[in-house]
Design a protein around this motif. Structure first.
Motif, short mmCIF file in Angstrom:
data_model
loop_
_atom_site.label_atom_id
_atom_site.label_comp_id
_atom_site.label_asym_id
_atom_site.label_seq_id
_atom_site.Cartn_x
_atom_site.Cartn_y
_atom_site.Cartn_z
N TYR A 169 -24.13 29.37 7.83
CA TYR A 169 -25.57 29.19 8.02
C TYR A 169 -26.21 28.85 6.68
CZ TYR A 169 -26.29 33.89 6.16
OH TYR A 169 -26.30 34.99 5.34
N ARG A 170 -27.37 28.23 6.79
CA ARG A 170 -28.08 27.88 5.55
C ARG A 170 -28.95 29.06 5.15
NH1 ARG A 170 -31.79 23.00 6.16
NH2 ARG A 170 -31.94 23.87 8.24
N ASP A 171 -28.74 29.57 3.96
CA ASP A 171 -29.62 30.61 3.46
C ASP A 171 -31.04 30.04 3.38
OD1 ASP A 171 -29.45 33.29 1.36
OD2 ASP A 171 -31.19 31.96 1.26
N ALA B 141 -27.24 16.53 9.23
CA ALA B 141 -26.82 16.78 7.85
C ALA B 141 -28.03 16.54 6.95
CB ALA B 141 -25.67 15.87 7.47
N ALA B 142 -28.72 17.60 6.59
CA ALA B 142 -29.94 17.47 5.78
C ALA B 142 -29.57 17.36 4.30
CB ALA B 142 -30.87 18.64 6.06
N THR B 143 -29.08 18.46 3.73
CA THR B 143 -28.67 18.41 2.32
C THR B 143 -27.19 18.03 2.20
OG1 THR B 143 -27.95 20.71 2.32
CG2 THR B 143 -30.26 20.28 1.73
N GLU C 135 -39.27 22.61 4.62
CA GLU C 135 -38.55 23.63 5.40
C GLU C 135 -37.09 23.26 5.64
OE1 GLU C 135 -41.41 25.34 8.71
OE2 GLU C 135 -41.79 23.22 8.30
N GLY C 136 -36.66 22.15 5.09
CA GLY C 136 -35.25 21.76 5.22
C GLY C 136 -34.98 20.90 6.44
N TYR C 137 -36.03 20.44 7.14
CA TYR C 137 -35.82 19.58 8.30
C TYR C 137 -35.82 18.11 7.91
CZ TYR C 137 -36.24 23.59 11.34
OH TYR C 137 -36.02 24.79 11.96
N ILE C 138 -35.04 17.34 8.67
CA ILE C 138 -34.95 15.90 8.42
C ILE C 138 -36.18 15.21 9.02
CG2 ILE C 138 -33.63 13.81 8.89
CD1 ILE C 138 -31.09 15.53 8.92
N ILE C 139 -36.75 14.28 8.24
CA ILE C 139 -37.91 13.49 8.67
C ILE C 139 -37.51 12.02 8.75
CG2 ILE C 139 -40.30 12.86 8.12
CD1 ILE C 139 -39.90 15.87 8.68
N GLY D 17 -36.09 17.21 15.09
CA GLY D 17 -36.45 18.63 15.18
C GLY D 17 -35.24 19.50 14.92
N ASP D 18 -35.29 20.73 15.40
CA ASP D 18 -34.16 21.65 15.24
C ASP D 18 -33.19 21.42 16.39
OD1 ASP D 18 -32.47 24.03 15.49
OD2 ASP D 18 -33.70 24.81 13.85
N ALA D 19 -32.05 20.82 16.08
CA ALA D 19 -31.11 20.41 17.14
C ALA D 19 -30.63 21.63 17.93
CB ALA D 19 -29.94 19.67 16.52
N GLY D 20 -30.31 22.71 17.23
CA GLY D 20 -29.83 23.93 17.92
C GLY D 20 -30.87 24.49 18.85
N ASP D 21 -32.08 24.60 18.37
CA ASP D 21 -33.17 25.13 19.21
C ASP D 21 -33.41 24.24 20.43
OD1 ASP D 21 -33.58 27.34 17.68
OD2 ASP D 21 -35.34 26.55 16.62
N1 URA Z 1 -30.92 21.06 11.19
C1 URA Z 1 -31.60 20.63 12.29
O1 URA Z 1 -31.33 21.06 13.41
N2 URA Z 1 -32.59 19.73 12.11
C2 URA Z 1 -32.90 19.23 10.91
O2 URA Z 1 -33.82 18.40 10.81
C3 URA Z 1 -32.16 19.69 9.78
C4 URA Z 1 -31.18 20.59 9.95
#
Ligand code: URA
Length: 208
Positions: A102-104, A133-135, A190-194, A198-202
């Protein structure tokens, strides 16, 4: 230098567009993740080696081709889980390992919390799965982890990545090719890709 393959096939790109749409519901989102992953996997397996086998058709025997090596999928928990089903439709005998990283939230660095992998051998081909893959930190850490356990042939499949992620994976793993449907602009605070999706897992698991 590892290859970056951005899959521009029209089917892949139209599925990605639907995934990005905030109005796409959970059921559709899950199906689209599976379908898009299968298309990316199709590209990622294009150079797999074949061996000859003899087959009896109803009319005669013939020499045909079959895969020469085992396939193992390694979804990074938890978003990667949603990418397994689409691949298993194409490669039903694929082995499946799991890595939990997980990402801290403060450092955005990967922390390992779970690992169960198939037995490493020289011929097995590993496909690391992660939707976003954000970072590139999680992807790169997962690949390092796999190499430490003896895996050699490793490819990375994600739906969307950033230039930063590509640079990180390439510099730390010049032997691991990257397959994606898009390289997006940037990462927000917040570490999200633009623009991302969105949050793929959510969105897959309905946790928000
Ligand atoms: N993980 C996600 O689910 N979405 C992002 O934009 C970045 C990381």
């Amino acid at each position: 230098m590892s290859e970056l393959k951005t899959v521009m096939h029209p089917l892949a790109q139209s599925k990605l567009t639907l995934l990005r749409d905030k109005n796409t519901n959970k059921k559709e989102f899950r199906e689209l993740v599976s379908e898009l992953t299968a298309l990316l996997f199709y590209e990622a397996t294009r150079d797999m080696s074949l061996k000859e086998v003899s087959v009896e058709t109803p009319f005669s025997s013939c020499t045909c081709n079959t895969l020469n090596s085992d396939i193992a999928l390694v979804p990074i928990l938890r978003g990667g889980l949603g990418m397994v089903e689409g691949i298993v439709e194409l490669a039903p005998n694929a082995k499946i390992g799991h890595i939990g990283l997980y990402r801290d939230p403060n450092t955005l660095r990967p922390v390992e919390y779970y690992c169960k992998l198939p037995k490493a051998d020289d011929s097995i081909e590993i496909f690391v799965l992660e939707p976003m893959a954000a970072t590139g930190g999680t992807a790169s850490a997962a690949i390092t982890f796999l190499k430490e356990r003896g895996f050699k042939k490793i490819k990375y499949i994600c739906l969307i990545c950033t230039p930063e992620a590509v640079a990180k994976i390439r510099s730390e793993h010049p032997d691991a090719d990257i397959y994606t449907a898009a390289v997006d602009r940037k990462i927000n605070e917040e570490g999200y890709i633009i623009p991302g999706l969105g949050d793929a897992g959510d969105r897959m698991f309905g946790t928000r």
